[in-house]
Design a protein around this motif. Sequence first.
Motif, short mmCIF file in Angstrom:
data_model
loop_
_atom_site.label_atom_id
_atom_site.label_comp_id
_atom_site.label_asym_id
_atom_site.label_seq_id
_atom_site.Cartn_x
_atom_site.Cartn_y
_atom_site.Cartn_z
N GLY A 78 0.85 -1.18 0.00
CA GLY A 78 0.00 0.00 0.00
C GLY A 78 0.88 1.23 0.00
N HIS A 80 1.02 5.38 -0.83
CA HIS A 80 0.35 6.64 -1.13
C HIS A 80 1.25 7.79 -0.65
CE1 HIS A 80 -3.55 4.92 -2.38
NE2 HIS A 80 -3.14 3.93 -1.62
N TRP A 89 -4.05 2.07 2.34
CA TRP A 89 -4.90 1.62 1.26
C TRP A 89 -6.00 2.65 1.02
CZ3 TRP A 89 -2.73 -2.25 -1.13
CH2 TRP A 89 -1.88 -3.10 -0.41
N SER A 90 -6.49 2.70 -0.20
CA SER A 90 -7.48 3.72 -0.56
C SER A 90 -8.88 3.29 -0.12
CB SER A 90 -7.45 4.01 -2.06
OG SER A 90 -7.74 2.84 -2.81
N HIS A 98 -6.89 9.72 -1.76
CA HIS A 98 -5.69 8.90 -1.90
C HIS A 98 -5.08 9.12 -3.28
CE1 HIS A 98 -7.88 6.81 1.33
NE2 HIS A 98 -6.67 6.54 1.79
N ARG A 100 -3.88 6.73 -5.26
CA ARG A 100 -4.06 5.60 -6.17
C ARG A 100 -5.38 4.90 -5.85
NH1 ARG A 100 0.40 1.07 -5.25
NH2 ARG A 100 -0.92 0.59 -3.46
N ASP A 102 -6.79 1.70 -5.24
CA ASP A 102 -6.24 0.37 -4.96
C ASP A 102 -7.11 -0.76 -5.47
OD1 ASP A 102 -3.73 0.94 -3.81
OD2 ASP A 102 -4.71 1.57 -1.96
N PHE A 105 -5.39 -1.21 -8.65
CA PHE A 105 -4.06 -1.76 -8.38
C PHE A 105 -4.12 -3.25 -8.05
CE2 PHE A 105 -0.98 -2.60 -4.81
CZ PHE A 105 0.13 -2.83 -5.62
N LEU A 106 -5.02 -3.65 -7.17
CA LEU A 106 -5.10 -5.05 -6.76
C LEU A 106 -5.54 -5.94 -7.91
CD1 LEU A 106 -6.58 -4.66 -3.16
CD2 LEU A 106 -4.20 -5.09 -3.81
N MET A 135 -9.86 -2.54 3.48
CA MET A 135 -9.75 -2.61 2.02
C MET A 135 -10.36 -3.91 1.51
SD MET A 135 -8.75 -0.67 -0.45
CE MET A 135 -9.20 -1.03 -2.17
#
Length: 270
Positions: A78, A80, A89-90, A98, A100, A102, A105-106, A135
């Motif tokens: 994570g 940021h 985490w977002s 945030h 990004r 996430d 991303f994930l 998250m």
Amino acid sequence: MLAFFLFQGAASAQQACGDAETPCRVESGSYHLILPEIEPAGIVMHLHGGGSSGKAMLNSDLARVSVARGYVFVAPNGEHPEARWTKDWSVRADNTRHDRDDAVFLQTVIADVRDRYRLADAPFVLAGFSRGGSMVWDMACRLPEFADAYAPVAGAFWDSLPERCAGPVRLFHAHGWTDRTVPLEGRSFRDGTVVQGDVWASLKVLRETNRCGNRQPETNSFEGEYWLRHWTDCEEGQVDLLLHKGGHTAPAGWADTILDWFEGLSLKQL
């Protein structure tokens, strides 16, 4: 058998990345990974708590147990750098931004893992602790098809809670009865402008999404230090809750418990 040799061929060429010093990199970030020595039983992805890292998760009980049981263990980072909390985490929350997304991303991380190690059909459980647990709740709610099952610990939705999720899921939440970092009822920050959600309210959202018939669980059980509640009348998905006497931590034996649960699920399409 063919799948086994295909995997062995990919793994025997040496793990190109993912160890403590050499994370695997994708377009929007990085992750760590440990391969089992046998044909993979599936994939376990674990999201670290706020302030920690994927690298630190390589030494976790969940990493050790997952790999011993034949799972590929994946630990994203994570990141940021422009946010108040950089190792985070977002998680969706009021008055919070945030760097990004996430969720995107994930999805990129799991696609890379599946492609890199030819694991297109491998069963997959997403776990996470604290902010990582929150998250997990967000992923389960926003993208229920992302993983086959979800296992958050010590973290749930933040306010404002969603009224309903995108679809039914299988979720097993664990929480400490004496947790004061993420209390079961939540707590507020920044003069009340940012609020941890109530775990009980989070469970209510999920029960309604899964179309469970009753507010109360159909069965309760005790296993050593665990207090368990099971909602078994849901039209789709599954909801389980584990409470333990501790605080802001995963209880002893949690790793084996969630993998036993995961392996006992019927993973046919919801």
